[in-house]
Design an enzyme around this catalytic site. Structure first.
Site, mmCIF file in Angstrom:
data_model
loop_
_atom_site.group_PDB
_atom_site.id
_atom_site.type_symbol
_atom_site.label_atom_id
_atom_site.label_comp_id
_atom_site.label_asym_id
_atom_site.label_seq_id
_atom_site.Cartn_x
_atom_site.Cartn_y
_atom_site.Cartn_z
ATOM 1 N N HIS A 131 0.838 -1.202 0.000
ATOM 2 C CA HIS A 131 0.000 0.000 0.000
ATOM 3 C C HIS A 131 0.880 1.262 0.000
ATOM 4 O O HIS A 131 0.736 2.134 -0.864
ATOM 5 C CB HIS A 131 -0.912 -0.033 1.235
ATOM 6 N N GLU A 132 1.793 1.327 0.937
ATOM 7 C CA GLU A 132 2.627 2.533 1.049
ATOM 8 C C GLU A 132 3.585 2.650 -0.141
ATOM 9 O O GLU A 132 3.927 3.748 -0.560
ATOM 10 C CB GLU A 132 3.393 2.548 2.382
HETATM 11 ZN ZN ZN Z 1 -3.277 5.163 1.797
#
Ligand code: ZN
Length: 511
Positions: A266-267
Site C-alpha cells: 500500500h505505502e
Molecule cells: Zn493510503
C-alpha cells in the site's frame, strides 16, 4: 510578462521547499522522535504553518497572479507554466478567503479534539469527546461560510470535500455511495457466509524474517534503496521530501504477517506516485498529488489489484516459502489466493477486507453529511452510528471503540476526508481496466515478478503529471471514463468467484 512568470516560479519554489521540510518533520515525528519531543515539534509545525500560510496569502503573489491573467487566458492551457499559474491561483484564492484567526482557531480546536478523542477512548465515554467535536463542527460551519456567495460550491459539504479531492461534489458522491451500498451488502453477506475464520497468514513470524521478506518484495516492485527508506511506525504511512527522497513505513506484527506485506504494498503505491513525478516539476506546485483520491488509487492498486491477484500469489508463494518456510510449504497458490481475499463482516474500518471496506466509508459519508447538513446532532451520533452499522453490516456494536470512537478523522478536524478512500478504490479498478487493455500481458508479467511495465504505465498516465490536471481530467485521459462504480463491483465479484469464495454470481449485471 517574463518578470511576472519568474516571480511566480520563485514563489512556487519556496512554497514547495517548505512543504518538503514539513514532510520531513512529520516523518521524523512518527518514526524517530523520542516521545518527549512532541511539544517542541508542535511549536515547530505551527511556525512552519504560519510561514507557509503567509507565503500563500501574500498580496504580492495575488498581484503576480492577476498580472499573468491575460497571458494565462491565451496561452496553451496544457503548458507547465499555465498549470502552475492555475494551481497557485487556486491555493491563493482558497487561503485568502479564510481569515487567519479562523484558520488558527480550527487548528487549535482540532489539536484539542484529538486529545479529547484519546481521553474518550480511554474512558470509553463519548461525552468526554462530545464538546470538542461540537466545537470542531461549529468551526467547520464557519469555514464553509467563508465561501458563501462565491458560487463555486453548490453544497456546504463540497467546501470540505474540495480540500481533499478538489472539484469533487456531494451531488456526484450520493449516487456512487447509494449504488455501492445496494450492491455490496448482498455480495458481502454471500461471501462472508462462505468464508472461514482465522488470520490471512496463520503463524508466528519474527520481525527479522519479515524484514528480509519485505525487503525482497519491495525491491521487486520498484523500491530503489538509493532514493527510498523503510522504517517502522505505529500507523504505516508514506511521505516524500521530493521525488528523490521517498520514505515508507510499516509495522512488524509477529502474529500477523499480512500487516507488513499489505501495508508495504500500500505505502509503496503512495511512494511510487511521488517518486515518478516528472523531475521537470521539481520545486513547483505541480510536484504534488492532484488529490487524495488519486493518491489512494495508487496505494490500493498495488495493495489489492496487484497484491491480492492470482498472478501475484503465483510469484509471491515461492518467496514466502524461501523466507518463512514451514507453514507455506503446506499450501498451494489457490489456497493463498483464497486466503488473501477472504470476506468477513467486521466492525473496524482499518481491519476490513477489500470487499467490505467501502461499506464502512458509505456509513461515514452518510453520517458526516448529516452532521454538516444539520440533520444529525453530535449528541445523537453514537446511536446513529450503531443504527447504520446494524443496517449496513447486520452487526451489533459492542463498544464505542469498535463504533463511533474508532477513527481519529473527525476529531482531527478532517470532515470530508473519508470519501477519498472510496474514490481511490473506484479509480484503482478503472485504471486497472484501462491498463490491462493496453498491456495484454500484464498478468504474465506480474506472475513472473516483472513489475516494470506496470510502473511505466502508471508513470506515463498518472504519476508524471503531478498536479497538472485535476483528478477528473487525469482519470478521463487515462481511462476515457468518468468516475464510476461498476468496474470495482464487477472486479470484486469476479475475483470472489474466481477464488472460490462465491459459488454463484450475486449481482444482477447492470447495463
Ligand atoms: Zn493510503
Amino acid at each position: 510578462m517574463s518578470a511576472a512568470l519568474d516571480d511566480l516560479r520563485r514563489r512556487a519554489l519556496e512554497i514547495a521547499d517548505l512543504h518538503g521540510i514539513g514532510g520531513l518533520l512529520l516523518w521524523d515525528q512518527n518514526t524517530m522522535m523520542p516521545p518527549g519531543g512532541s511539544d517542541a515539534r508542535a511549536d515547530q509545525f505551527e511556525a512552519l504553518e504560519r510561514i507557509l500560510h503567509d507565503r500563500v496569502i501574500d498580496p504580492g503573489l495575488g498581484r503576480t497572479i492577476e498580472a499573468l491573467e491575460p497571458w494565462a487566458a491565451s496561452a496553451d492551457p496544457d503548458s507547465d507554466d499555465v498549470a502552475l499559474h492555475r494551481a497557485l491561483k487556486r491555493d491563493h484564492y482558497k487561503a485568502v478567503n479564510v481569515p487567519t484567526d479562523l484558520a488558527a482557531e480550527i487548528s487549535s480546536a482540532s489539536a484539542h479534539a484529538q486529545q479529547s478523542w484519546m481521553a474518550a477512548r480511554e474512558a470509553k465515554d463519548f461525552k468526554v469527546f462530545q464538546p470538542a467535536l461540537e466545537r470542531v463542527l461549529e468551526l467547520q460551519q464557519r469555514y464553509i461560510a467563508c465561501f458563501d456567495g462565491t458560487a463555486e460550491f453548490a453544497h456546504p459539504y463540497d467546501v470540505l470535500l474540495d480540500d481533499y479531492e478538489p472539484g469533487l461534489t456531494t451531488e456526484e458522491l450520493r449516487p456512487l455511495f447509494a449504488t455501492l451500498q445496494d450492491e455490496l451488502v448482498p455480495l458481502i453477506s454471500a461471501a462472508a457466509a462462505a468464508g472461514e475464520e482465522g488470520r490471512v497468514f496463520p503463524g508466528h513470524f519474527p520481525a527479522e524474517q519479515q524484514k528480509a521478506l519485505a525487503g525482497e518484495l519491495l525491491r521487486a516492485v520498484g523500491y530503489d534503496p538509493e532514493h527510498w527508506r523503510l522504517d517502522a511506525a505505529v500507523h504505516p504511512f508514506a511521505r516524500s521530501m521530493s521525488h528523490t527522497d521517498v520514505r515508507l513505513t510499516t509495522r512488524w506484527e509477529e502474529d500477523d504477517l499480512a500487516m507488513a506485506v499489505y501495508s508495504c504494498l500500500h505505502e509503496f503505491g503512495h511512494g511510487l506516485y511521488e517518486a515518478q513525478m516528472d523531475p521537470r516539476h521539481y520545486r513547483t506546485t505541480l510536484a504534488e498529488a492532484t488529490g487524495l483520491g488519486v493518491h489512494e488509487s495508487q496505494s490500493r492498486l498495488w495493495e489489492n489489484l496487484v497484491g491480492r491477484s492470482k498472478p501475484f500469489c503465483e510469484w509471491f508463494l515461492p518467496l514466502l516459502r524461501r523466507h518463512l518456510g514451514g507453514a507455506f510449504e503446506a499450501i498451494e497458490v489457490p489456497d493463498l489466493y483464497r486466503s488473501v481475499n477472504q470476506v468477513r463482516l467486521s466492525l473496524i474500518r482499518i481491519e476490513a477486507d477489500e470487499t467490505t471496506y467501502n461499506v464502512h466509508i458509505a456509513l461515514r459519508f452518510e453520517l458526516e453529511l448529516a452532521l454538516v447538513e444539520g440533520r444529525l446532532s453530535v449528541a445523537d451520533l453514537p446511536d446513529a452510528w450503531d443504527e447504520a452499522t446494524h443496517r449496513l453490516l447486520g452487526l451489533e456494536t459492542p463498544s464505542l471503540l469498535e463504533g463511533v470512537l474508532q477513527d481519529i478523522h473527525w476529531g482531527a478536524g478532517m470532515v470530508g476526508y473519508f470519501p477519498t478512500y472510496t474514490i481511490g478504490n473506484l479509480m484503482s479498478a478503472q485504471l486497472w481496466g484501462a491498463l490491462s487493455a493496453e498491456l495484454p500481458d500484464i498478468e504474465e508479467s506480474v506472475a513472473a515478478g516483472d513489475f516494470a511495465p506496470l510502473r511505466e504505465w502508471l508513470r506515463e498516465n498518472i504519476h508524471r503529471h503531478g498536479r497538472k490536471y485535476t483528478s477528473r481530467e487525469l482519470l478521463r485521459r487515462a481511462t476515457g471514463e468518468e468516475l464510476q462504480v461498476e468496474p470495482l463491483l464487477s472486479y470484486l465479484e469476479g475475483k470472489l468467484l474466481d477464488a472460490g469464495l462465491l459459488t454463484a454470481p450475486v449481482r444482477i449485471p447492470r447495463t
